[in-house]
Design a protein around this motif. Structure first.
Motif, mmCIF file in Angstrom:
data_model
loop_
_atom_site.group_PDB
_atom_site.id
_atom_site.type_symbol
_atom_site.label_atom_id
_atom_site.label_comp_id
_atom_site.label_asym_id
_atom_site.label_seq_id
_atom_site.Cartn_x
_atom_site.Cartn_y
_atom_site.Cartn_z
ATOM 1 N N VAL A 199 -38.832 101.252 42.957
ATOM 2 C CA VAL A 199 -38.529 102.032 44.149
ATOM 3 C C VAL A 199 -37.740 103.291 43.786
ATOM 4 N N VAL A 200 -36.974 103.237 42.706
ATOM 5 C CA VAL A 200 -36.226 104.418 42.261
ATOM 6 C C VAL A 200 -37.189 105.536 41.886
ATOM 7 N N ASP A 201 -38.206 105.202 41.087
ATOM 8 C CA ASP A 201 -39.199 106.206 40.690
ATOM 9 C C ASP A 201 -39.931 106.763 41.910
ATOM 10 N N THR A 202 -40.199 105.894 42.877
ATOM 11 C CA THR A 202 -40.907 106.334 44.084
ATOM 12 C C THR A 202 -40.098 107.382 44.837
ATOM 13 N N TYR A 203 -38.800 107.144 44.994
ATOM 14 C CA TYR A 203 -37.980 108.091 45.751
ATOM 15 C C TYR A 203 -37.663 109.353 44.948
ATOM 16 N N VAL A 204 -37.614 109.231 43.635
ATOM 17 C CA VAL A 204 -37.525 110.437 42.810
ATOM 18 C C VAL A 204 -38.757 111.311 43.060
ATOM 19 N N HIS A 205 -39.926 110.679 43.110
ATOM 20 C CA HIS A 205 -41.170 111.409 43.396
ATOM 21 C C HIS A 205 -41.104 112.084 44.770
ATOM 22 N N TYR A 206 -40.610 111.346 45.770
ATOM 23 C CA TYR A 206 -40.506 111.923 47.118
ATOM 24 C C TYR A 206 -39.623 113.165 47.117
ATOM 25 N N LEU A 207 -38.470 113.093 46.441
ATOM 26 C CA LEU A 207 -37.548 114.236 46.413
ATOM 27 C C LEU A 207 -38.150 115.419 45.677
ATOM 28 N N ARG A 208 -38.826 115.144 44.573
ATOM 29 C CA ARG A 208 -39.467 116.236 43.827
ATOM 30 C C ARG A 208 -40.554 116.891 44.656
ATOM 31 N N ARG A 209 -41.272 116.078 45.422
ATOM 32 C CA ARG A 209 -42.336 116.628 46.258
ATOM 33 C C ARG A 209 -41.760 117.529 47.353
ATOM 34 N N LYS A 210 -40.596 117.182 47.896
ATOM 35 C CA LYS A 210 -39.998 117.964 48.970
ATOM 36 C C LYS A 210 -39.203 119.163 48.464
ATOM 37 N N LEU A 211 -38.541 119.009 47.298
ATOM 38 C CA LEU A 211 -37.587 120.024 46.846
ATOM 39 C C LEU A 211 -37.966 120.704 45.540
ATOM 40 N N VAL B 18 -34.460 111.842 31.890
ATOM 41 C CA VAL B 18 -33.885 111.747 30.552
ATOM 42 C C VAL B 18 -34.524 110.530 29.887
ATOM 43 N N ARG B 19 -35.433 110.793 28.980
ATOM 44 C CA ARG B 19 -36.258 109.713 28.414
ATOM 45 C C ARG B 19 -35.404 108.603 27.815
ATOM 46 N N GLY B 20 -35.761 107.391 28.199
ATOM 47 C CA GLY B 20 -35.078 106.220 27.678
ATOM 48 C C GLY B 20 -33.744 105.922 28.336
ATOM 49 N N LEU B 21 -33.271 106.831 29.211
ATOM 50 C CA LEU B 21 -31.962 106.634 29.829
ATOM 51 C C LEU B 21 -32.040 106.563 31.364
ATOM 52 N N GLY B 22 -32.780 107.480 31.970
ATOM 53 C CA GLY B 22 -32.867 107.460 33.433
ATOM 54 C C GLY B 22 -33.007 108.844 34.025
ATOM 55 N N ALA C 73 -34.335 94.832 45.545
ATOM 56 C CA ALA C 73 -35.406 95.831 45.549
ATOM 57 C C ALA C 73 -36.018 95.943 44.157
ATOM 58 N N ASN C 74 -37.286 96.243 44.116
ATOM 59 C CA ASN C 74 -37.979 96.436 42.845
ATOM 60 C C ASN C 74 -37.497 97.722 42.183
ATOM 61 N N PRO C 75 -37.202 97.701 40.876
ATOM 62 C CA PRO C 75 -36.738 98.924 40.202
ATOM 63 C C PRO C 75 -37.685 100.109 40.373
ATOM 64 N N ARG D 144 -31.993 103.518 35.931
ATOM 65 C CA ARG D 144 -32.679 103.021 37.127
ATOM 66 C C ARG D 144 -31.888 101.881 37.767
ATOM 67 N N ASN D 145 -31.341 101.003 36.935
ATOM 68 C CA ASN D 145 -30.597 99.865 37.480
ATOM 69 C C ASN D 145 -29.348 100.311 38.230
ATOM 70 N N SER D 146 -28.643 101.326 37.720
ATOM 71 C CA SER D 146 -27.445 101.795 38.420
ATOM 72 C C SER D 146 -27.818 102.452 39.743
ATOM 73 N N LEU D 147 -28.909 103.215 39.767
ATOM 74 C CA LEU D 147 -29.357 103.823 41.017
ATOM 75 C C LEU D 147 -29.827 102.761 41.997
ATOM 76 N N LEU D 148 -30.439 101.722 41.475
ATOM 77 C CA LEU D 148 -30.878 100.620 42.330
ATOM 78 C C LEU D 148 -29.678 99.983 43.024
ATOM 79 N N THR D 149 -28.595 99.816 42.281
ATOM 80 C CA THR D 149 -27.379 99.208 42.831
ATOM 81 C C THR D 149 -26.680 100.134 43.818
#
Length: 224
Positions: free
Chosen positions: A194-206, A214-218, A190-192, A178-183
């Protein structure tokens, strides 16, 4: 009727407003469509979310230094040819810039005609800029931010959704924290979450499989 050629797009990352204004006018007169960025963070966002024919990057930038900006873009698979502007003229500085991913290096102060000639040379060496990124059975057009499938169905993404998908799909074997994607994708501070939020948006669209958790990694690109 023959379609008019598409004007070349150029990303100009320069924090000196006076110089940036002069360069924008010069480049526009040369026929470029110029996107200006005033610091390295904005340059990173534009470089990841849009497609360009050439980059002009100042060496000393706020937020993200110019060579670090190039390293991050190259690490994300962005191969757009880049020219670095710098006040440093030593051989070691030029070598460092080339090793960071620059194709050319121009020392300030410089002649406007030389800058334009160097940009023309870069474009001749890289005539075929790819705007499409394959996503399994779909394609992402990073210029229009649209995902198309083989049947012609189109899904339009926001700038940040496009940047996040391009980041993941550009290196499909890599797991991004999450931190690397944030960067790489989002603004500093930005709050970390936000990464989960945009992952959700992409999954909802695609579709949910497009991004794998990947549990524990990102997160990792999951195919499309």
């Amino acid at each position: 009727m023959v379609d008019a050629p598409t004007p070349p797009r150029l990303l100009l990352v320069e924090d000196d407003r006076r110089l940036a204004g002069v360069l924008e006018e010069l480049l526009a007169d040369e026929g470029y469509v110029v996107d200006p960025a005033r610091d390295g963070q904005q340059g990173l966002h534009l470089g990841l979310s849009r497609s360009y024919d050439v980059l002009v990057v100042d060496r000393r930038l706020p937020a993200i230094e110019g060579l670090e900006l190039l390293r991050r873009l190259r690490g994300r698979g962005v191969t757009t040819p880049a020219l670095v502007l710098t006040a440093r003229a030593t051989v070691a500085d030029r070598v460092e810039g080339l090793d960071a991913g620059a194709e050319d290096y121009l020392t300030k102060p410089f002649d406007a005609d030389e800058l334009l000639a160097r940009l023309r040379a870069l474009r001749r060496r890289h005539p075929d800029r790819a705007d499409l990124l394959q996503l399994g059975r779909r394609w992402l057009d990073v210029t229009t931010r649209q995902v198309r499938d083989q049947a012609g169905a189109v899904v339009t993404l926001s700038d940040r959704e496009c940047a996040l998908l391009q980041t993941l799909a550009g290196r499909p074997q890599q797991v991004f924290s999450r931190n690397s994607l944030l960067t790489l994708v989002f603004d500093d501070g930005a709050n970390p979450g936000v990464v989960d939020t945009y992952v959700h948006y992409l999954r909802r669209k695609l579709g949910r499989p497009v991004i794998r958790t990947v549990r524990g990694l990102g997160y990792q690109f999951g195919g499309a």
